[in-house]
Design an enzyme around this catalytic site. Structure first.
Site, short mmCIF file in Angstrom:
data_model
loop_
_atom_site.label_atom_id
_atom_site.label_comp_id
_atom_site.label_asym_id
_atom_site.label_seq_id
_atom_site.Cartn_x
_atom_site.Cartn_y
_atom_site.Cartn_z
N LYS A 1 0.85 -1.19 0.00
CA LYS A 1 0.00 0.00 0.00
C LYS A 1 0.89 1.23 0.00
O LYS A 1 1.80 1.36 0.82
CB LYS A 1 -0.90 0.02 1.23
CG LYS A 1 -1.94 -1.10 1.25
CD LYS A 1 -2.79 -1.01 2.51
CE LYS A 1 -3.79 -2.14 2.60
NZ LYS A 1 -4.88 -2.01 1.63
N ARG B 1 -9.58 -12.39 1.64
CA ARG B 1 -10.31 -13.54 1.07
C ARG B 1 -9.46 -14.81 1.13
O ARG B 1 -9.99 -15.91 1.24
CB ARG B 1 -10.72 -13.22 -0.38
CG ARG B 1 -9.56 -13.00 -1.32
CD ARG B 1 -9.97 -12.32 -2.61
NE ARG B 1 -10.28 -10.91 -2.40
CZ ARG B 1 -10.70 -10.07 -3.36
NH1 ARG B 1 -10.88 -10.54 -4.59
NH2 ARG B 1 -10.96 -8.82 -3.10
#
Length: 496
Positions: free
Chosen positions: A259, A334
């Site tokens: 990020k 996920r």
């Protein structure tokens, strides 16, 4: 009115409700003559009662089309914080009833308790700052019902307390081993909740290979090693079994797809899904419903970056036997839930009336879709057939833990199906996750495919209900306290 309190905190819709003590009505009516805005901003008023001061915190307008029960919790929180500023140390909360909102007294009390919460690190570092009050009292003119109300509010707040503690603490205070330590203290022997922790690396590699990929970079540092924590509650007469998997990323750097641009700040909140699981299990341990069995799973890991990190283009065989190609290491949530969800599916096939859930701060797309304060709920076919998300939305509306409804569609499954020979599932597209057009829906589809739940849809011999809850917009953002969402909505749906 009770003695021993130094301030009354009164939440009301302009004193329009029944059962309000006359002294309070008279005082506010008198104040109206010199303050046209009192029913919007409230006031601190001198009252001829032992408490000596009244903190009036109005709900504001309650238009049935656009306003909801959160006006009561927000007004209660605001009123208690104002009381503290005025020097109140022993507040008495005065509750009113409202025909439009049957649970307004409970929600008002929960709002007041939220104002009194002190985050775990501040409690530990500055114990003299907690608690914020010496005691808090409650009055509603109905002593018999009041005791039940208080007991219920305490149980629900205990759950939110646990969820806020785990979800809101910084990446080191609630790294995975310390989450385990905290959970062990929150669920002592004899509380009705059984604890199992899987942290042996060989056991994790065998049963949870997608989880292990994310955990790889962190696993070389003892204090960051991941684990899967199972919490199980079983009532005496089980009629429904819930399996709830929570995303517990203690810190999300983005991994190798790091990020950048300042958006890594706040990623300690990426564990709020697992925190909500612990919070809901805490409520179960107190209320002990006979009709439910609940298996809660906290998938705890740190998405670190380093020479041992997993990277895009890796091909990993999942627990379900599907080959998953990694597209973006920042889609780690996920990954850490899919194998755990697969295990839950395996258990569900032999359980009484099963329903699977995942709870996660999964996508920024969810936040852009619904805005601050709202959970998104998505059902698979079998869950949609029984209107599960609609029921959960109604439960949330009743108790002030709001949820919006979304749908997983064919495009979302197509997005994640393998594109070449030997590639069963694509974990994520290569373009920026933040720019995905159906980001939160597609993530739900990945979880269905990677866990093998697509084999248990409406047309199968063994359909299994599954609901995905994306709480990216409702869990609370640094530096504010974590909210504990969706503990209240789940509790109202299944327990109250």
């Amino acid at each position: 009115m009770k003695k021993g309190y130094d301030g009354l905190v009164f939440i009301s819709h302009g004193t329009k409700e029944n059962g309000i003590p006359q002294e309070i009505k008279n005082l506010i009516k008198e104040a109206e003559s010199i303050d046209n805005n009192i029913h919007e901003d409230g006031a601190v008023l001198k009252i001829n009662l032992p408490a000596k001061r009244l903190i009036y915190s109005p709900t504001g307008a309650l238009n049935s089309d656009i306003h909801g029960i959160t006006h009561f919790s927000e007004a209660a929180k605001k009123g208690v914080l104002r009381a503290l500023k005025s020097g109140v140390k022993t507040p008495l909360l005065v509750l009113v009833s409202n025909e439009k909102f049957p649970k307004c007294q409970l929600v008002t009390l929960l709002g007041a308790l939220e104002a009194l919460y002190v985050n775990i690190q501040y409690r530990e570092d500055r114990p003299e700052k907690s608690p914020k009050v010496k005691k808090i009292g409650v009055w509603n003119g109905q002593s018999q019902d009041l005791n039940k109300l208080i007991d219920l509010a305490k149980a629900l707040e205990c759950g939110r307390y646990v969820a806020r503690d785990v979800g809101g603490a910084d990446p080191e205070r609630m790294c995975a081993p310390k989450v385990e330590e905290y959970v062990r203290s929150a669920f002592p022997a004899g509380c009705g909740v059984k604890l199992e922790v899987i942290k042996d690396e060989e056991a994790l590699k065998k049963g949870y290979p997608l989880f292990c990929a994310v955990n790889r970079a962190a696993s070389v540092i003892d204090r960051h090693k991941g684990r899967v924590i199972y919490l199980t509650y079983e009532g005496s007469s089980v009629k429904e079994t819930l399996f709830i998997v929570g995303k517990g990323v203690t810190y999300d750097t983005g991994g190798a797809d790091i990020k950048a641009g300042g958006i890594m700040a706040g990623m300690s909140r990426d564990k709020c899904g697992a925190a909500a699981v612990a919070g809901f299990m805490k409520v179960l341990s107190i209320l002990k419903p006979a009709h439910l069995k609940v298996v809660g799973a906290m998938s705890m890991v740190r998405n670190s970056v380093g020479e041992n990190a997993y990277v895009s283009d890796e091909m990993i065989m999942s627990r379900s036997g599907r080959r998953v190609r990694v597209g973006n290491t920042d889609a780690e949530g996920r990954m850490i839930m899919a194998d755990v969800l697969c295990h839950a599916k395996e258990l569900a096939l032999n359980s009484v009336n099963p329903h699977l859930m995942t709870i996660a701060t999964l996508t920024g797309h969810a936040h852009r879709t619904v805005g601050d304060g709202y959970t998104i709920g998505l059902d698979n076919g079998p869950a949609r057939k029984v209107d599960n998300v609609q029921k959960l939305q109604k439960a949330g509306d009743e108790i002030g833990d709001m949820l919006e409804i979304s749908v997983i569609r064919r495009e979302d499954y197509a997005e994640h199906k393998g594109k070449v020979e030997g590639e069963d599932i694509v974990q994520c597209t290569n373009r920026s996750i933040s720019q995905a057009s159906r980001g939160h829906q597609a993530a739900g589809a990945f979880l269905v495919l990677a866990s093998g739940l697509d084999e248990h849809g409406l047309d199968s011999n063994k359909p299994v209900r599954y609901t995905h809850l994306d709480i990216a917009a409702s869990s609370g953002h640094v530096p504010e306290n974590a909210t504990g969402a969706p503990v209240l909505a789940l509790a109202n749906r299944y327990l109250l």
